[in-house]
Design an enzyme around this catalytic site. Structure first.
Site, PDB file in Angstrom:
ATOM      1  N   SER A  29       0.933  -0.829  -0.026  1.00 25.48           N
ATOM      2  CA  SER A  29       0.237  -0.091  -0.223  1.00 25.48           C
ATOM      3  C   SER A  29       0.431   1.994  -0.153  1.00 25.48           C
ATOM      4  O   SER A  29       0.285   2.114  -0.466  1.00 25.48           O
ATOM      5  CB  SER A  29      -0.771   0.419   0.805  1.00 25.48           C
ATOM      6  OG  SER A  29      -0.317  -0.050   2.736  1.00 25.48           O
ATOM      7  N   ASP A 176      -3.575   6.981  10.749  1.00 27.05           N
ATOM      8  CA  ASP A 176      -3.232   5.937  10.788  1.00 27.05           C
ATOM      9  C   ASP A 176      -2.342   5.610  11.424  1.00 27.05           C
ATOM     10  O   ASP A 176      -1.631   4.575  11.710  1.00 27.05           O
ATOM     11  CB  ASP A 176      -3.977   4.399   9.685  1.00 27.05           C
ATOM     12  CG  ASP A 176      -3.201   4.870   8.261  1.00 27.05           C
ATOM     13  OD1 ASP A 176      -2.366   5.764   8.618  1.00 27.05           O
ATOM     14  OD2 ASP A 176      -3.629   4.016   7.597  1.00 27.05           O
ATOM     15  N   HIS A 179       0.614   4.977   7.048  1.00 28.31           N
ATOM     16  CA  HIS A 179       0.172   5.365   4.961  1.00 28.31           C
ATOM     17  C   HIS A 179       0.474   7.330   5.080  1.00 28.31           C
ATOM     18  O   HIS A 179      -0.255   8.867   5.657  1.00 28.31           O
ATOM     19  CB  HIS A 179      -1.233   5.344   4.454  1.00 28.31           C
ATOM     20  CG  HIS A 179      -0.918   3.826   4.397  1.00 28.31           C
ATOM     21  ND1 HIS A 179      -1.791   3.276   5.630  1.00 28.31           N
ATOM     22  CD2 HIS A 179      -0.722   2.676   3.816  1.00 28.31           C
ATOM     23  CE1 HIS A 179      -1.863   1.546   5.488  1.00 28.31           C
ATOM     24  NE2 HIS A 179      -1.180   1.457   4.441  1.00 28.31           N
TER      25      HIS A 179
END
Length: 200
Positions: A29, A176, A179
């Site tokens: 990701s 979070d 990221h």
């Protein structure tokens, strides 16, 4: 005469297009454009960043959010056959670390990927990955050491982990804490470009 000139132009353009090197980004990701339009992800911005450094490179983004080193290893043969890259950047291992996978398993998967890439005739650059410190110092240190040890053993280049720089700017990170936001992607593309030009 016109037909001859057209043929000459065609072959010149064909040669020029073939001169562009192909880079395969194999990641998770962090490279897949997590929660953003793919055109804003750093791999999509990378060709222009490399062009600024005088390198004409076609970038194939083979990254999938959530991928582990095992997932990357399973997908790699098809990606190599399909795209025949000149260089492969491996950005994998974060999800292994977040799930507490044994370092031996991660090392084995990365080593097999490197061997597959070398056997295909492509060069390899591996990105250093780090897990958050809350996983315990012993595991975090063992995980971190996977990359320099493997790079030395396999004689491949090791790229610094871009997230270590990005995470120092809270406005660049998603809620979070894992990221990077779209705002960070141009900086990441330039960071990766500066590292890659050493190996192109």
């Amino acid at each position: 005469m016109i037909r001859l000139l057209s043929l000459v132009l065609f072959f010149c353009l064909s040669a020029a297009s073939q001169a562009s090197e192909k880079l395969l980004v194999l990641g998770d990701s962090l490279s897949a454009g997590y929660q953003m339009p793919i055109e804003k992800s750093w791999p999509s911005l990378l060709p222009d960043a490399l062009l600024e450094h005088g390198q004409d490179v076609t970038v194939i983004n083979g990254s999938i959010s959530g991928d582990t080193t095992g997932n990357g290893l399973a997908r790699l043969p098809q990606l190599l056959d399909q795209h025949t890259p000149d260089l492969v950047l491996i950005e994998l291992g974060a999800n292994d670390g977040l799930r507490g996978f044994p370092p031996k398993v991660i090392t084995s998967n990365l080593s097999k990927m490197i061997s597959l890439i070398k056997d295909s005739g492509a060069n390899v650059v591996m990105m250093q990955i780090r897990v958050p410190p809350n996983y315990g110092k012993r595991y975090s240190d063992m995980f971190y050491d996977i990359y320099p040890k493997l790079a030395e053993h396999q004689q491949v280049q090791l790229m610094p982990f871009f997230l270590e720089h990005v995470i120092t700017k809270p406005e660049w990170m998603m809620d979070d804490g894992l990221h990077p936001k779209p705002e960070a992607q141009p900086w990441i593309a330039e960071f990766v470009a500066q590292e890659l030009v050493k190996h192109l």
